[in-house]
Each structure stands twice: as C-alpha cells, then as structure tokens.
Design a protein around this motif. Sequence first.
Motif, PDB file in Angstrom:
ATOM      1  N   LEU A   1       0.827  -1.202   0.000  1.00 17.29           N
ATOM      2  CA  LEU A   1       0.000   0.000   0.000  1.00 17.29           C
ATOM      3  C   LEU A   1       0.865   1.257   0.000  1.00 17.29           C
ATOM      4  CD1 LEU A   1      -2.788  -0.972   2.562  1.00 17.29           C
ATOM      5  CD2 LEU A   1      -2.732  -1.331   0.084  1.00 17.29           C
ATOM      6  N   ALA A   2       0.342   2.314  -0.582  1.00 17.92           N
ATOM      7  CA  ALA A   2       1.015   3.613  -0.556  1.00 17.92           C
ATOM      8  C   ALA A   2       0.816   4.268   0.806  1.00 17.92           C
ATOM      9  CB  ALA A   2       0.463   4.507  -1.663  1.00 17.92           C
ATOM     10  N   LEU A   3       1.716   5.183   1.144  1.00 15.72           N
ATOM     11  CA  LEU A   3       1.568   5.923   2.393  1.00 15.72           C
ATOM     12  C   LEU A   3       0.713   7.166   2.196  1.00 15.72           C
ATOM     13  CD1 LEU A   3       2.310   6.529   5.349  1.00 15.72           C
ATOM     14  CD2 LEU A   3       4.330   7.731   4.483  1.00 15.72           C
ATOM     15  N   ASN A   4       0.969   7.885   1.119  1.00 17.53           N
ATOM     16  CA  ASN A   4       0.336   9.184   0.903  1.00 17.53           C
ATOM     17  C   ASN A   4      -0.914   9.066   0.036  1.00 17.53           C
ATOM     18  OD1 ASN A   4       2.366  11.130   2.157  1.00 17.53           O
ATOM     19  ND2 ASN A   4       3.672   9.876   0.840  1.00 17.53           N
ATOM     20  N   PRO A   5      -1.848  10.006   0.196  1.00 15.48           N
ATOM     21  CA  PRO A   5      -3.078   9.969  -0.607  1.00 15.48           C
ATOM     22  C   PRO A   5      -2.819  10.323  -2.052  1.00 15.48           C
ATOM     23  CG  PRO A   5      -3.012  11.951   0.726  1.00 15.48           C
ATOM     24  CD  PRO A   5      -1.858  11.108   1.173  1.00 15.48           C
TER      25      PRO A   5
ATOM     26  N   VAL B   1      -3.088  12.418  -5.235  1.00 15.05           N
ATOM     27  CA  VAL B   1      -3.281  13.824  -5.572  1.00 15.05           C
ATOM     28  C   VAL B   1      -3.231  13.963  -7.088  1.00 15.05           C
ATOM     29  CG1 VAL B   1      -2.428  16.181  -5.312  1.00 15.05           C
ATOM     30  CG2 VAL B   1      -2.208  14.551  -3.414  1.00 15.05           C
ATOM     31  N   ASP B   2      -4.369  14.291  -7.704  1.00 15.04           N
ATOM     32  CA  ASP B   2      -4.449  14.445  -9.162  1.00 15.04           C
ATOM     33  C   ASP B   2      -3.930  13.209  -9.886  1.00 15.04           C
ATOM     34  OD1 ASP B   2      -5.493  16.985  -8.880  1.00 15.04           O
ATOM     35  OD2 ASP B   2      -3.496  17.917  -8.817  1.00 15.04           O
ATOM     36  N   GLY B   3      -4.319  12.045  -9.358  1.00 15.47           N
ATOM     37  CA  GLY B   3      -3.951  10.809 -10.032  1.00 15.47           C
ATOM     38  C   GLY B   3      -2.557  10.314  -9.740  1.00 15.47           C
ATOM     39  N   LYS B   4      -1.858  10.953  -8.803  1.00 16.27           N
ATOM     40  CA  LYS B   4      -0.494  10.528  -8.516  1.00 16.27           C
ATOM     41  C   LYS B   4      -0.188  10.732  -7.042  1.00 16.27           C
ATOM     42  CE  LYS B   4       4.318  11.291  -9.885  1.00 16.27           C
ATOM     43  NZ  LYS B   4       5.240  12.112 -10.713  1.00 16.27           N
TER      44      LYS B   4
ATOM     45  N   PHE C   1       3.637  -5.999  -5.890  1.00 15.82           N
ATOM     46  CA  PHE C   1       3.013  -4.988  -6.729  1.00 15.82           C
ATOM     47  C   PHE C   1       2.586  -3.800  -5.879  1.00 15.82           C
ATOM     48  CE2 PHE C   1       2.261  -9.216  -8.374  1.00 15.82           C
ATOM     49  CZ  PHE C   1       2.653  -9.121  -9.700  1.00 15.82           C
ATOM     50  N   GLY C   2       2.490  -2.627  -6.535  1.00 14.66           N
ATOM     51  CA  GLY C   2       2.048  -1.427  -5.846  1.00 14.66           C
ATOM     52  C   GLY C   2       2.908  -0.240  -6.231  1.00 14.66           C
ATOM     53  N   PRO C   3       2.826   0.852  -5.465  1.00 13.69           N
ATOM     54  CA  PRO C   3       1.982   1.033  -4.286  1.00 13.69           C
ATOM     55  C   PRO C   3       0.537   1.356  -4.654  1.00 13.69           C
ATOM     56  CG  PRO C   3       3.352   2.982  -4.624  1.00 13.69           C
ATOM     57  CD  PRO C   3       3.759   1.989  -5.669  1.00 13.69           C
ATOM     58  N   TYR C   4      -0.399   0.796  -3.878  1.00  8.53           N
ATOM     59  CA  TYR C   4      -1.825   0.983  -4.112  1.00  8.53           C
ATOM     60  C   TYR C   4      -2.413   1.955  -3.095  1.00  8.53           C
ATOM     61  CZ  TYR C   4      -1.452  -3.240  -6.972  1.00  8.53           C
ATOM     62  OH  TYR C   4      -1.095  -4.151  -7.931  1.00  8.53           O
ATOM     63  N   GLN C   5      -3.347   2.779  -3.568  1.00 14.36           N
ATOM     64  CA  GLN C   5      -4.091   3.647  -2.665  1.00 14.36           C
ATOM     65  C   GLN C   5      -5.040   2.782  -1.835  1.00 14.36           C
ATOM     66  OE1 GLN C   5      -3.577   6.974  -2.255  1.00 14.36           O
ATOM     67  NE2 GLN C   5      -1.840   6.609  -3.602  1.00 14.36           N
ATOM     68  N   ALA C   6      -4.974   2.901  -0.526  1.00 10.28           N
ATOM     69  CA  ALA C   6      -5.695   1.993   0.355  1.00 10.28           C
ATOM     70  C   ALA C   6      -7.206   2.067   0.160  1.00 10.28           C
ATOM     71  CB  ALA C   6      -5.342   2.289   1.810  1.00 10.28           C
ATOM     72  N   ASP C   7      -7.756   3.279  -0.034  1.00 11.61           N
ATOM     73  CA  ASP C   7      -9.208   3.394  -0.129  1.00 11.61           C
ATOM     74  C   ASP C   7      -9.756   2.635  -1.321  1.00 11.61           C
ATOM     75  OD1 ASP C   7      -7.973   5.134  -1.878  1.00 11.61           O
ATOM     76  OD2 ASP C   7      -9.405   6.774  -1.582  1.00 11.61           O
ATOM     77  N   LEU C   8      -9.144   2.817  -2.494  1.00 14.88           N
ATOM     78  CA  LEU C   8      -9.606   2.125  -3.688  1.00 14.88           C
ATOM     79  C   LEU C   8      -9.289   0.634  -3.633  1.00 14.88           C
ATOM     80  CD1 LEU C   8      -8.618   4.695  -6.465  1.00 14.88           C
ATOM     81  CD2 LEU C   8     -10.885   4.276  -5.479  1.00 14.88           C
ATOM     82  N   PHE C   9      -8.173   0.297  -3.043  1.00 11.13           N
ATOM     83  CA  PHE C   9      -7.739  -1.100  -2.966  1.00 11.13           C
ATOM     84  C   PHE C   9      -8.777  -1.957  -2.253  1.00 11.13           C
ATOM     85  CE2 PHE C   9      -5.387  -4.596  -0.995  1.00 11.13           C
ATOM     86  CZ  PHE C   9      -4.654  -5.079  -2.065  1.00 11.13           C
ATOM     87  N   PHE C  10      -9.301  -1.448  -1.143  1.00 11.46           N
ATOM     88  CA  PHE C  10     -10.290  -2.215  -0.383  1.00 11.46           C
ATOM     89  C   PHE C  10     -11.698  -2.020  -0.929  1.00 11.46           C
ATOM     90  CE2 PHE C  10      -6.761  -1.779   2.646  1.00 11.46           C
ATOM     91  CZ  PHE C  10      -6.571  -3.112   2.949  1.00 11.46           C
ATOM     92  N   GLN C  11     -11.997  -0.828  -1.421  1.00 10.72           N
ATOM     93  CA  GLN C  11     -13.329  -0.572  -1.968  1.00 10.72           C
ATOM     94  C   GLN C  11     -13.622  -1.468  -3.161  1.00 10.72           C
ATOM     95  OE1 GLN C  11     -13.825   3.406  -3.443  1.00 10.72           O
ATOM     96  NE2 GLN C  11     -15.842   3.012  -4.301  1.00 10.72           N
ATOM     97  N   ARG C  12     -12.630  -1.653  -4.034  1.00  9.27           N
ATOM     98  CA  ARG C  12     -12.832  -2.441  -5.247  1.00  9.27           C
ATOM     99  C   ARG C  12     -12.632  -3.936  -5.021  1.00  9.27           C
ATOM    100  NH1 ARG C  12      -9.051   1.408  -8.939  1.00  9.27           N
ATOM    101  NH2 ARG C  12      -7.535   0.209  -7.758  1.00  9.27           N
TER     102      ARG C  12
END
Length: 389
Positions: free
Chosen positions: A209-213, A215-218, A243-254
Amino acid sequence: MNNNKIRVAITHGSTNGIGYELIFKAFEETEMFELCTPIIYGSPKVAAYHSKALGIKDNFTIINDASAAQDGKLNIIPAVDEEIKVEMGIPSSDATLAAVKALDRAITDYKDGLFDVLVCAPADKGEAHVGGFDFPRRAKYIEQCIGEGKKAQSLLINEDMRMALMTDEISLKDVPAAITSHDIIEQVAILFTTLRRDMRVSNPRIAVLALNPDVDGKAEGKEETEAIVPAIQKLADAGVNVFGPYQADLFFQRGDYYHFDAILSMYHDQGLAPFKTLHPDNNVRYLGGLPLVATAPDLSPCYDIAGQGVADPTPLRHAIYAAIDGFRNRRAYDEPLANPLPKLYHEKKDDSEKVRFSIPKKHENAIKERLGNRPAPAAKAQESNGKEQ
C-alpha cells in the motif's frame, strides 16, 4: 505421550479476562484432542476458580513438566507459583504479570524442545513491569528469546486476507521516517518466506500500500518515490511477485485484495481498520519469521464480558488450527531441503551446435598422426588443378 501428535502450548493470558473460558470451551469438543495434545501454562488454582464460576466441568490434569503431558487430556502446568487474586473483569498488574510469567515458562520449555507450537490466550497489550524492568510486548519478547537474530513479523489472517504491517505500535508522526527501502525489502522478504513455508503458497503475490493519498492521479509523497517504488522494483528484479503502491481506499473498496495472497500496510490503522471492518470476527494473529510457530486469537481480555460465560471460543480454535497448519506446512516444506541429493554431474554441458559437431581434441590428434600431417584432400585437388594449367 504420542510423539506423532502435535503438542500445543497455550498460555492462559490475563487471569481476570476470558482466557480460561476460551480454553475450557474450545476443548469441550473432543475432536480437538484428536488434533493435538494441549499443554496449558497457567495456574491450576485460577483454572479451578474460573471453572467453578463459569459452571464448566473441571476436566484438566495437573502436570509439573511438559514431557508428562497426556494425550486426550487438558494438561495444566503451574507456571505461577504465588497466590493470584482473581477479580474477573478488572484489569490489574497481577493479572498481567500472571500472563507474562506463563509466557516466560512456555518459552523456556520451547528451548528444551518440550512442545511444538505456541498459542497465547488474550492478555493486555501494555508492557508489564517484571522484577523492576519493563517486559516488552509479546511478539518482541518471543523474538528476543528465540529469534536467533531473525525478526518477527505479526500477521493478521483469516480465510480471505493476510495483513502485515510495515510499522506497528508507533506514533503516526513517526511513520514516515520509519519507511525505508531497506525495511520494506526486509518485511516483504519475511512475508514471502512465511507464505511459502508456513501457508503453502508456492508463488505468493504481495500487494504494497502507498503511504500518501492520491493527488491528481499521482501519489506525491517522497516516501513513494524514494522508498516504496524503488523497493518494489528491487524485489521484482529478484523474482518476487510484489506490486504497488496501491491507494488503500480504492484497494479495499474495489476488492482488489482478493487478487493477492498478502498485503503490506504502511501503518497500523491503514491496514487493520479495513481488515477488521471487512472481517470483524475469528481473526488470528500469526507470528512469522521465527523458529517457533506462534499464534493468538485477535482478541483483548474482554473484561466487559469476563466471567459471564458468553465468550465465543471460535477465535481460539482458529488460532490453534492456524498454529497446527503452520507447523505441518513448515515441516513438509523443510523436509526435502534437509537432505538434498548429492550432485551427480559436475561438468558443465554445452548443447550448442558448435560443440555438438566439433571433434574432440584427442581424436583430432589421432587423425593428424594417421594422415602424417598431409594436406587435406581439398588442398591436393587445388594443387593438381594448378599443375594442369
């Protein structure tokens, strides 16, 4: 004792919590004795007190040494000598100290080879003060005692997901400084080995997972560019499916987590909040990376329900199952590697066309001797053609 049956050491946890209730209820099912030989590290007096208070039949056997454990019995070793005041539902230093002493006795017996796996009943997470010094948290203590230089990794697991934490039990403000390429590689390596060795995943797929949110797709944080992405690249170059880093919100939502065998989260709440929201019950803490297979139900001592007879033993059973499976899988994985076949051929074979059609040196010399170093037939024909001209 039947040496073929797995010996499961179980520490009693906080003596004011639900530990004994979980243990008694878990082994009310006789099938559990077919899986293992339980050895409870605790206090017979405290066990009897809980048994009477809960109205559960007193069915344990007291032994003084783990080597005397009997199959088909709930064996209890006195790991706490002094009298313990039991106040169900009330946190106390004495209750926590009793949990610490049970764990300490169990680790000592493990070093002597007296049991196979360890399962810990719920205890307070906070450090206990023993003999004038601070007793570290359970995972850290086990690592210090038997790690032999290896690092422990605490995994939260269930049937659908396995979650490891890059950082744990530290303040959120300290997380960025704790994320380095070296540490990410180290954590993924431990996770990769645990998945293959203890959980029979032959070619693990690991999500980071990524640490940071976003921002504008990156992800704009330096942790991604300077630590996480380079670590993933190095691991991928080494043949690890990471693989990654993945944005946590989308990773679990999807539901992307269904496509991976394990996840590495950057900090505590990032991983455990969605994990426990999606799977609130029957989760197990699995301690990877160490010689000893150790598990625990993902429960607190649950002081609010202690002594009421309503605690569900399922999480403890799952912790026992996970420990047994981990031990069996590790043994099966290690067995063929213990005595590898000797190397039968030492020469390096070259199957290229050049080698296949070349003449061995000794044969080449023999041919020259027979020909008396005469010119080759093609050379002779060329000479005769020159004379005729």
